[in-house]
Design a protein around this motif. Sequence first.
Motif, PDB file in Angstrom:
ATOM      1  N   LEU A 122       0.818  -1.215   0.000  1.00 58.17           N
ATOM      2  CA  LEU A 122       0.000   0.000   0.000  1.00 58.17           C
ATOM      3  C   LEU A 122       0.849   1.260   0.000  1.00 58.17           C
ATOM      4  CD1 LEU A 122      -2.704  -1.007   2.659  1.00 58.17           C
ATOM      5  CD2 LEU A 122      -2.757  -1.369   0.192  1.00 58.17           C
ATOM      6  N   ASP A 123       2.169   1.094   0.023  1.00 58.58           N
ATOM      7  CA  ASP A 123       3.050   2.246   0.203  1.00 58.58           C
ATOM      8  C   ASP A 123       3.028   3.219  -0.967  1.00 58.58           C
ATOM      9  OD1 ASP A 123       3.789   1.425   2.676  1.00 58.58           O
ATOM     10  OD2 ASP A 123       5.712   0.532   2.078  1.00 58.58           O
ATOM     11  N   GLY A 124       2.593   2.762  -2.119  1.00 56.02           N
ATOM     12  CA  GLY A 124       2.630   3.627  -3.301  1.00 56.02           C
ATOM     13  C   GLY A 124       1.723   4.836  -3.200  1.00 56.02           C
ATOM     14  N   TYR A 125       0.662   4.760  -2.390  1.00 55.91           N
ATOM     15  CA  TYR A 125      -0.305   5.853  -2.286  1.00 55.91           C
ATOM     16  C   TYR A 125      -0.531   6.211  -0.813  1.00 55.91           C
ATOM     17  CZ  TYR A 125      -1.448   4.665  -7.137  1.00 55.91           C
ATOM     18  OH  TYR A 125      -1.386   4.413  -8.480  1.00 55.91           O
ATOM     19  N   SER A 126      -0.533   7.503  -0.534  1.00 57.02           N
ATOM     20  CA  SER A 126      -0.795   7.960   0.840  1.00 57.02           C
ATOM     21  C   SER A 126      -2.271   7.869   1.191  1.00 57.02           C
ATOM     22  CB  SER A 126      -0.326   9.408   0.997  1.00 57.02           C
ATOM     23  OG  SER A 126      -1.044  10.261   0.102  1.00 57.02           O
ATOM     24  N   ILE A 127      -3.131   7.628   0.188  1.00 59.03           N
ATOM     25  CA  ILE A 127      -4.574   7.647   0.431  1.00 59.03           C
ATOM     26  C   ILE A 127      -4.994   6.597   1.453  1.00 59.03           C
ATOM     27  CG2 ILE A 127      -5.132   6.061  -1.481  1.00 59.03           C
ATOM     28  CD1 ILE A 127      -7.201   9.105  -0.321  1.00 59.03           C
ATOM     29  N   VAL A 154     -10.879  -3.300  -0.354  1.00 58.15           N
ATOM     30  CA  VAL A 154     -11.434  -4.624  -0.659  1.00 58.15           C
ATOM     31  C   VAL A 154     -11.484  -4.873  -2.161  1.00 58.15           C
ATOM     32  CG1 VAL A 154     -12.893  -4.671   1.421  1.00 58.15           C
ATOM     33  CG2 VAL A 154     -13.799  -3.715  -0.720  1.00 58.15           C
ATOM     34  N   GLY A 155     -11.728  -6.146  -2.497  1.00 59.68           N
ATOM     35  CA  GLY A 155     -12.114  -6.524  -3.850  1.00 59.68           C
ATOM     36  C   GLY A 155     -11.015  -6.436  -4.883  1.00 59.68           C
ATOM     37  N   GLY A 156     -11.385  -5.865  -6.033  1.00 55.42           N
ATOM     38  CA  GLY A 156     -10.527  -5.894  -7.212  1.00 55.42           C
ATOM     39  C   GLY A 156      -9.177  -5.250  -7.007  1.00 55.42           C
ATOM     40  N   TYR A 157      -9.115  -4.177  -6.217  1.00 59.00           N
ATOM     41  CA  TYR A 157      -7.818  -3.523  -6.029  1.00 59.00           C
ATOM     42  C   TYR A 157      -6.842  -4.444  -5.299  1.00 59.00           C
ATOM     43  CZ  TYR A 157      -4.341   0.065  -5.179  1.00 59.00           C
ATOM     44  OH  TYR A 157      -3.171   0.777  -5.181  1.00 59.00           O
ATOM     45  N   VAL A 158      -7.335  -5.148  -4.283  1.00 56.30           N
ATOM     46  CA  VAL A 158      -6.485  -6.085  -3.541  1.00 56.30           C
ATOM     47  C   VAL A 158      -6.022  -7.204  -4.474  1.00 56.30           C
ATOM     48  CG1 VAL A 158      -6.317  -7.607  -1.543  1.00 56.30           C
ATOM     49  CG2 VAL A 158      -7.741  -5.547  -1.429  1.00 56.30           C
ATOM     50  N   LYS A 172      -6.667   1.803 -10.835  1.00 53.84           N
ATOM     51  CA  LYS A 172      -6.884   3.137 -10.265  1.00 53.84           C
ATOM     52  C   LYS A 172      -8.219   3.234  -9.536  1.00 53.84           C
ATOM     53  CE  LYS A 172      -3.094   4.982 -11.974  1.00 53.84           C
ATOM     54  NZ  LYS A 172      -1.980   5.395 -11.099  1.00 53.84           N
ATOM     55  N   ASP A 173      -9.031   2.165  -9.591  1.00 53.73           N
ATOM     56  CA  ASP A 173     -10.321   2.147  -8.899  1.00 53.73           C
ATOM     57  C   ASP A 173     -10.137   1.418  -7.577  1.00 53.73           C
ATOM     58  OD1 ASP A 173     -11.369   3.390 -11.112  1.00 53.73           O
ATOM     59  OD2 ASP A 173     -12.151   1.541 -11.999  1.00 53.73           O
ATOM     60  N   ILE A 174     -10.418   2.108  -6.479  1.00 53.43           N
ATOM     61  CA  ILE A 174     -10.177   1.537  -5.151  1.00 53.43           C
ATOM     62  C   ILE A 174     -11.481   1.537  -4.375  1.00 53.43           C
ATOM     63  CG2 ILE A 174      -8.769   1.660  -3.072  1.00 53.43           C
ATOM     64  CD1 ILE A 174      -6.764   3.357  -4.621  1.00 53.43           C
ATOM     65  N   ASN A 234     -11.909 -12.020  -5.316  1.00 50.92           N
ATOM     66  CA  ASN A 234     -12.465 -10.676  -5.117  1.00 50.92           C
ATOM     67  C   ASN A 234     -12.992 -10.488  -3.698  1.00 50.92           C
ATOM     68  OD1 ASN A 234     -11.940 -10.107  -7.807  1.00 50.92           O
ATOM     69  ND2 ASN A 234     -13.981 -10.702  -8.481  1.00 50.92           N
ATOM     70  N   ALA A 235     -12.766 -11.466  -2.835  1.00 49.12           N
ATOM     71  CA  ALA A 235     -13.286 -11.410  -1.462  1.00 49.12           C
ATOM     72  C   ALA A 235     -12.175 -11.127  -0.453  1.00 49.12           C
ATOM     73  CB  ALA A 235     -13.982 -12.722  -1.110  1.00 49.12           C
ATOM     74  N   LEU A 236     -11.091 -10.524  -0.921  1.00 53.43           N
ATOM     75  CA  LEU A 236      -9.948 -10.201  -0.072  1.00 53.43           C
ATOM     76  C   LEU A 236     -10.110  -8.797   0.498  1.00 53.43           C
ATOM     77  CD1 LEU A 236      -7.348 -11.414  -2.685  1.00 53.43           C
ATOM     78  CD2 LEU A 236      -7.858 -12.616  -0.557  1.00 53.43           C
ATOM     79  N   ALA A 237      -9.608  -8.589   1.710  1.00 48.38           N
ATOM     80  CA  ALA A 237      -9.677  -7.269   2.336  1.00 48.38           C
ATOM     81  C   ALA A 237      -8.361  -6.989   3.058  1.00 48.38           C
ATOM     82  CB  ALA A 237     -10.841  -7.199   3.322  1.00 48.38           C
ATOM     83  N   ILE A 238      -7.939  -5.717   3.023  1.00 50.39           N
ATOM     84  CA  ILE A 238      -6.743  -5.284   3.745  1.00 50.39           C
ATOM     85  C   ILE A 238      -7.149  -4.151   4.687  1.00 50.39           C
ATOM     86  CG2 ILE A 238      -4.426  -4.308   3.580  1.00 50.39           C
ATOM     87  CD1 ILE A 238      -4.246  -5.388   0.730  1.00 50.39           C
ATOM     88  N   SER A 239      -6.804  -4.294   5.943  1.00 52.60           N
ATOM     89  CA  SER A 239      -7.146  -3.259   6.924  1.00 52.60           C
ATOM     90  C   SER A 239      -6.316  -2.009   6.685  1.00 52.60           C
ATOM     91  CB  SER A 239      -6.880  -3.772   8.339  1.00 52.60           C
ATOM     92  OG  SER A 239      -7.043  -2.715   9.282  1.00 52.60           O
TER      93      SER A 239
END
Length: 473
Positions: A7-12, A30-34, A44-46, A125-130
């Motif tokens: 996740l380091d690439g973006y401060s968002i 969640v989902g496609g971005y992960v 680019k869609d998060i 597509n059911a992955l999530a990162i806190s």
Amino acid sequence: MNLASSLDGYSIFKTVGTAADKLGLEAYVVGGYVRDILLKRPSKDIDFVAVGSGIALAEAVAAELGPSVNVAVFKNFGTAQIRFDDMELEFVGARKESYRSDSRKPIVEDGTLEDDQKRRDFTINALAISVNQKTYGELIDPFDGIGDMKRKIIRTPLDPAITFSDDPLRMMRAVRFASQLNFDIEADTFSSLMEQAPRLKIVSQERITDELNKIIMSPVPSYGFKLLFHSKLLKEFFPEMVALHGVEYIGNNAHKDNFFHTLQVLDNVSKVSDDLWLRWAAILHDIAKPATKRYDKVHGWTFHGHEEKGARMTPGIFRKLKLPMDERMTFVQTLVRLHLRPIPLAKEVTDSAIRRLLFDAGDAIDALMKLCRADITSKNLQKVDKFLKNFDLVEQKMKEVEEKDHIRNFQPPVTGDEIIKMFNLPPSRIIGDLKERIKEAILEGEIRNDREEALALLMRIAKEKGLEPVQTD
């Protein structure tokens, strides 16, 4: 597993985590971005899920980002959207869903993260990162989506029969992801595709076609079409293509399987072009062969006129599939109608035939030649090589003729209005006849595509017809 470094690439992500901590909410990307992080695909869609109000989280994130950042709120759906830099951020509250048998629109209730992951279409597509500070980067993977990525498998988190019955569009998405990622569809999941295929009828054609176009734009689109065909999904919305399948024998005479030939042409086109509409032309170029198939003892199997009938079928197919009824349809129709024209030119190149092809194809000529090259699918490699070299000669001749005669999209050097004024004629058939004679003379090479030569010819033809030009002072 902790994916904080991913996740380091973006401060968002830190910004969303900070806003969530202030609100006392759990928040996850969640989902496609992960999925795409793990597959090293650009995205680019998060999507963010909050265990609580996704709209409140979006508004808090916007406040963190500054006064110039706006939030688009969709209260009916409980979602919010922020456009920031070159990213599109979507926020939603964790939810659970239930469905009625006659609709793919869910009944939605607030839920936990686990509920939200269960409602996802596929394990990948059911992955999530806190993104909360204390658990930042922690991966939550309850259905072994990571394992399915390693195995290159498309699988539903829950019973696939329920997943697909609830939302039949997920069947098209299963094929789309398999085609885009070059994954297999897990056996039980594929069996459910076949069983639930008729449920696709409750899905709008627009949504089906959106997924179909993504399959067509995948790296090897034939793979997606084979999955659609074998799962019986294709016949639910595109029976004209299914009708291409099969080989018929009379004695020892058989024609080729036009379904698999079409897929080979589609793959060939896809190697040289990312133009969706050129790919559609590849799909439709032989679509009328079932309707024009004939057998006689002299010629064997024939498909005379399939290019013209296919061109006439194209608008109806576009209309049924909710594809655009504009210049894109006309482009596909032109290629279907003309796809056989360059083949005899590969055997005997004449200036006249080249001019006519340039005139009829107009700006579609380059795409037409790509389609024609892709259509050479013989197993005889020497034959293929010979045809392709002949096409090189055809294209060189096209370039020479176009530089000399400027035929592509040419406008008549003399207009109908000018002819009417020159000879004081009422609008009538003779005007069209005179214009046609001039056009034919240019295409046959009798005169150049030049106004003075066209006017001189017009005067000669008019004299033959007894027409006198109006005298002007």
